[in-house]
Structures are given as structure tokens and as C-alpha cells.
Design a protein around this motif. Structure first.
Motif, PDB file in Angstrom:
ATOM      1  N   ALA A 136      66.774  48.843 -65.591  1.00  0.00           N
ATOM      2  CA  ALA A 136      66.824  49.968 -64.653  1.00  0.00           C
ATOM      3  C   ALA A 136      67.683  49.589 -63.457  1.00  0.00           C
ATOM      4  N   VAL A 137      68.825  50.240 -63.333  1.00  0.00           N
ATOM      5  CA  VAL A 137      69.716  50.022 -62.199  1.00  0.00           C
ATOM      6  C   VAL A 137      69.731  51.297 -61.372  1.00  0.00           C
ATOM      7  N   GLU A 138      69.439  51.164 -60.083  1.00  0.00           N
ATOM      8  CA  GLU A 138      69.393  52.321 -59.190  1.00  0.00           C
ATOM      9  C   GLU A 138      70.423  52.149 -58.081  1.00  0.00           C
ATOM     10  N   GLU A 139      70.856  53.257 -57.538  1.00  0.00           N
ATOM     11  CA  GLU A 139      71.763  53.239 -56.390  1.00  0.00           C
ATOM     12  C   GLU A 139      70.957  53.586 -55.147  1.00  0.00           C
ATOM     13  N   LEU A 140      70.897  52.638 -54.213  1.00  0.00           N
ATOM     14  CA  LEU A 140      70.033  52.794 -53.043  1.00  0.00           C
ATOM     15  C   LEU A 140      70.825  52.615 -51.758  1.00  0.00           C
ATOM     16  N   ALA A 141      70.441  53.374 -50.733  1.00  0.00           N
ATOM     17  CA  ALA A 141      70.970  53.137 -49.391  1.00  0.00           C
ATOM     18  C   ALA A 141      70.277  51.918 -48.791  1.00  0.00           C
ATOM     19  N   ARG A 142      70.870  51.352 -47.761  1.00  0.00           N
ATOM     20  CA  ARG A 142      70.329  50.129 -47.165  1.00  0.00           C
ATOM     21  C   ARG A 142      68.863  50.279 -46.721  1.00  0.00           C
ATOM     22  N   PRO A 143      68.483  51.357 -46.032  1.00  0.00           N
ATOM     23  CA  PRO A 143      67.077  51.484 -45.623  1.00  0.00           C
ATOM     24  C   PRO A 143      66.111  51.483 -46.801  1.00  0.00           C
ATOM     25  N   GLU A 144      66.467  52.162 -47.889  1.00  0.00           N
ATOM     26  CA  GLU A 144      65.585  52.198 -49.055  1.00  0.00           C
ATOM     27  C   GLU A 144      65.539  50.840 -49.744  1.00  0.00           C
ATOM     28  N   LEU A 145      66.669  50.142 -49.783  1.00  0.00           N
ATOM     29  CA  LEU A 145      66.698  48.793 -50.355  1.00  0.00           C
ATOM     30  C   LEU A 145      65.751  47.877 -49.587  1.00  0.00           C
ATOM     31  N   GLU A 146      65.793  47.944 -48.269  1.00  0.00           N
ATOM     32  CA  GLU A 146      64.921  47.095 -47.453  1.00  0.00           C
ATOM     33  C   GLU A 146      63.460  47.513 -47.597  1.00  0.00           C
ATOM     34  N   ARG A 147      63.217  48.813 -47.778  1.00  0.00           N
ATOM     35  CA  ARG A 147      61.837  49.253 -47.988  1.00  0.00           C
ATOM     36  C   ARG A 147      61.310  48.696 -49.298  1.00  0.00           C
ATOM     37  N   ARG A 148      62.142  48.750 -50.339  1.00  0.00           N
ATOM     38  CA  ARG A 148      61.723  48.206 -51.633  1.00  0.00           C
ATOM     39  C   ARG A 148      61.529  46.691 -51.544  1.00  0.00           C
ATOM     40  N   ALA A 149      62.389  46.051 -50.761  1.00  0.00           N
ATOM     41  CA  ALA A 149      62.277  44.595 -50.615  1.00  0.00           C
ATOM     42  C   ALA A 149      61.071  44.203 -49.771  1.00  0.00           C
ATOM     43  N   GLY A 150      60.607  45.119 -48.927  1.00  0.00           N
ATOM     44  CA  GLY A 150      59.458  44.829 -48.076  1.00  0.00           C
ATOM     45  C   GLY A 150      59.800  44.022 -46.852  1.00  0.00           C
ATOM     46  N   ARG A 151      61.105  43.985 -46.487  1.00  0.00           N
ATOM     47  CA  ARG A 151      61.532  43.184 -45.330  1.00  0.00           C
ATOM     48  C   ARG A 151      62.959  43.560 -44.964  1.00  0.00           C
ATOM     49  N   ASP A 164      80.779  52.668 -50.439  1.00  0.00           N
ATOM     50  CA  ASP A 164      80.253  53.703 -49.544  1.00  0.00           C
ATOM     51  C   ASP A 164      79.011  53.244 -48.772  1.00  0.00           C
ATOM     52  N   GLY A 165      78.720  51.946 -48.820  1.00  0.00           N
ATOM     53  CA  GLY A 165      77.562  51.433 -48.088  1.00  0.00           C
ATOM     54  C   GLY A 165      76.268  51.443 -48.872  1.00  0.00           C
ATOM     55  N   THR A 166      76.295  51.944 -50.097  1.00  0.00           N
ATOM     56  CA  THR A 166      75.105  51.919 -50.938  1.00  0.00           C
ATOM     57  C   THR A 166      75.119  50.655 -51.800  1.00  0.00           C
ATOM     58  N   PHE A 167      74.019  50.429 -52.507  1.00  0.00           N
ATOM     59  CA  PHE A 167      73.887  49.238 -53.336  1.00  0.00           C
ATOM     60  C   PHE A 167      73.362  49.631 -54.712  1.00  0.00           C
ATOM     61  N   ARG A 168      73.973  49.070 -55.740  1.00  0.00           N
ATOM     62  CA  ARG A 168      73.427  49.183 -57.089  1.00  0.00           C
ATOM     63  C   ARG A 168      72.421  48.052 -57.257  1.00  0.00           C
ATOM     64  N   VAL A 169      71.177  48.423 -57.547  1.00  0.00           N
ATOM     65  CA  VAL A 169      70.074  47.463 -57.514  1.00  0.00           C
ATOM     66  C   VAL A 169      69.410  47.383 -58.882  1.00  0.00           C
ATOM     67  N   ASP A 170      69.245  46.162 -59.382  1.00  0.00           N
ATOM     68  CA  ASP A 170      68.471  45.935 -60.596  1.00  0.00           C
ATOM     69  C   ASP A 170      67.000  45.910 -60.186  1.00  0.00           C
ATOM     70  N   SER A 171      66.313  47.012 -60.416  1.00  0.00           N
ATOM     71  CA  SER A 171      64.939  47.159 -59.929  1.00  0.00           C
ATOM     72  C   SER A 171      64.004  46.118 -60.522  1.00  0.00           C
ATOM     73  N   GLY A 172      64.253  45.718 -61.765  1.00  0.00           N
ATOM     74  CA  GLY A 172      63.392  44.737 -62.388  1.00  0.00           C
ATOM     75  C   GLY A 172      63.500  43.355 -61.786  1.00  0.00           C
ATOM     76  N   LEU A 173      64.639  43.059 -61.151  1.00  0.00           N
ATOM     77  CA  LEU A 173      64.852  41.736 -60.578  1.00  0.00           C
ATOM     78  C   LEU A 173      64.690  41.691 -59.063  1.00  0.00           C
ATOM     79  N   LEU A 174      64.572  42.861 -58.420  1.00  0.00           N
ATOM     80  CA  LEU A 174      64.613  42.886 -56.967  1.00  0.00           C
ATOM     81  C   LEU A 174      63.501  42.058 -56.338  1.00  0.00           C
ATOM     82  N   ARG A 175      62.261  42.267 -56.748  1.00  0.00           N
ATOM     83  CA  ARG A 175      61.152  41.549 -56.114  1.00  0.00           C
ATOM     84  C   ARG A 175      61.266  40.040 -56.338  1.00  0.00           C
ATOM     85  N   LEU A 176      61.668  39.648 -57.549  1.00  0.00           N
ATOM     86  CA  LEU A 176      61.866  38.229 -57.820  1.00  0.00           C
ATOM     87  C   LEU A 176      62.977  37.677 -56.934  1.00  0.00           C
ATOM     88  N   GLY A 177      64.088  38.408 -56.830  1.00  0.00           N
ATOM     89  CA  GLY A 177      65.198  37.946 -56.004  1.00  0.00           C
ATOM     90  C   GLY A 177      64.809  37.788 -54.554  1.00  0.00           C
TER      91      GLY A 177
END
Length: 239
Positions: free
Chosen positions: A102-117, A138-151
Motif C-alpha cells: 500500500a503506497v499512499e500520497e500524503l502531505a507533510r502534516p498527515e505524514l507526521e500525524r501517521r508517524a506520531g511525531r 509538489d511537497g507531498t510524499f509517496r509513503v509505504d504505509s506498511g513500512l512507515l511505523r517500522l521506519g
């Protein structure tokens, strides 16, 4: 050995921030029995620990799989009591293995919310090097949701970036080899079966194989580290 007192150090606000959810969500889950109660300290302030963080991560993963709240409640009720944060992390890894990449495109605030920091520029660079995120123009990030918390957890590991990447290559190489051998065995077993039976067997075997691999790796790593600590004279003889 870490004691419960040492682990229960988060306030509800800190727990919510660590897990990337709102305080209201934490309290809602607690009211439904999805989270164990906090340890009540001085001034009647509740304190939470790593087990609460791990359980919230598991709930989040179950939601990503499309499970309803009622289904999540049933799933959590079936878990054996007294699971450690490590045990919960294994459950989450098994659940995550059921889903396609699962790869999602997230803005920086949402990426940090998902990261919890909050994430510094260096954090983003390290996550990018681990193939967890890819920065867009464009300032967004393609995020591998399955690896985000581990990363994100690896950002705090006191190992050099080069060592973490080398460890990742070792794991990828050997997991691919194990997957090839297991696939060969299963192909031989189901070669004469109908396509529907093959799909059914695959659906049942996937989580079981992942759990078996995780358990075998966990035990092997514990044995290797134990032997290393004993040989170096740094083992304490306790867990």
C-alpha cells in the motif's frame, strides 16, 4: 529487566501523540475496552506505557485492513492475556502481511500525524534511504504505509544508517530465499488441484507462514544474541 513502573511514563496526550491519534480517540477506545486502563499516579493522572502504544498500532493496522470496530473488538478479545508490546508488534506484522503493498500520497502534516511525531529534514532523508517515503516535487510524499511505523522506530535505533541499510539487505536476501523455497514446496503440493482450491490454500497459509517465520527468526535471533553476550562476558543471566 524493565519494570512496569519504568514503562508507564506517558500521559494521555503523550500517548496520543506517539500513536498518531487524538486524545478523544484514545479515550473512545478505552471506553470500548480496546485499551487496558492506565496506571493511576499522583493527582489521579493516568500513565500509559509501551503496551498501549503497541495496541493502538495494532488497532490502526486492523482498521487499514477494513475491519469494522465490532470486528476489531472481537479480534482483540481473542488475544491471550498478558501480551507484551513485542507480542503485539508480531500480531501487527502478521496482520499487515495479509494486505497488498500500500503506497499512499500524503502531505507533510498527515505524514507526521501517521508517524506520531514531527519529522526533521534528516528524518525524511533517512526514511527515503530506507524506501519508506519518496518526496514529490509538489511537497507531498509517496509513503509505504506498511513500512512507515517500522521506519519511524528505526530513526531512534542507536545504530549507524549504514548498518541499518546493511541489515535490511540481509533480511531481504534471506526472506526472498525462504519465500522461493516455500513457494516451491507449495507448488508441488497443489500442482494437481483446481485454481479455486489453490487460492483458498494460499489465503490460509499466508498468515500462518508469516507467523512461523517471525517466531523462528525471533528464537534464532535470541539464541544468537545470547551466545554473543555470553562469549563477550556481558550477559547478565536475566531477560
Amino acid at each position: 529487566m524493565t519494570t512496569d513502573a519504568e514503562e508507564t511514563t506517558l500521559t494521555v496526550d503523550e500517548l496520543a501523540a506517539r500513536a498518531g491519534v487524538t486524545v478523544r480517540t484514545v479515550r473512545f477506545y478505552a471506553s470500548r475496552g480496546l485499551l487496558p486502563p492506565p496506571v493511576i499516579g499522583p493527582r489521579r493522572v493516568g500513565h500509559y506505557g509501551s503496551g498501549h502504544v503497541a495496541r493502538l498500532a495494532l488497532i490502526e493496522e486492523l482498521q487499514h485492513q477494513g475491519m469494522t470496530l465490532a470486528a476489531i473488538e472481537r479480534y482483540l478479545r481473542q488475544l491471550p492475556p498478558g501480551l507484551t508490546p513485542h507480542d503485539l508488534a508480531i500480531h501487527r506484522a502478521v496482520v499487515a502481511s495479509w494486505a497488498p503493498d500500500a503506497v499512499e500520497e500524503l502531505a507533510r502534516p498527515e505524514l507526521e500525524r501517521r508517524a506520531g511525531r514531527p519529522l526533521t529534514a534528516e528524518d525524511i532523508d533517512r526514511l527515503a534511504a530506507m524506501n519508506v517515503v519518496t518526496a514529490g516535487d509538489d511537497g507531498t510524499f509517496r509513503v509505504d504505509s506498511g513500512l512507515l511505523r517500522l521506519g519511524v522506530r528505526l530513526l531512534d535505533v542507536p545504530l549507524s544508517h549504514e548498518t541499518i541499510l546493511a541489515a535490511r539487505e540481509v533480511l531481504m536476501e534471506h526472506s526472498r530465499a525462504a519465500a522461493r523455497e516455500l513457494s516451491r514446496l507449495l507448488r508441488g503440493e497443489v500442482a494437481e488441484r483446481a485454481a479455486r482450491d489453490v487460492k483458498s490454500l494460499s489465503a490460509h497459509m499466508h498468515p500462518l507462514v508469516v507467523q512461523a517465520l517471525l517466531t523462528a527468526f525471533q528464537r534464532s535471533l535470541r539464541e544468537e544474541l545470547g551466545e554473543w553476550l555470553t562469549a563477550s562476558g556481558t550477559g547478565s543471566g536475566t531477560d
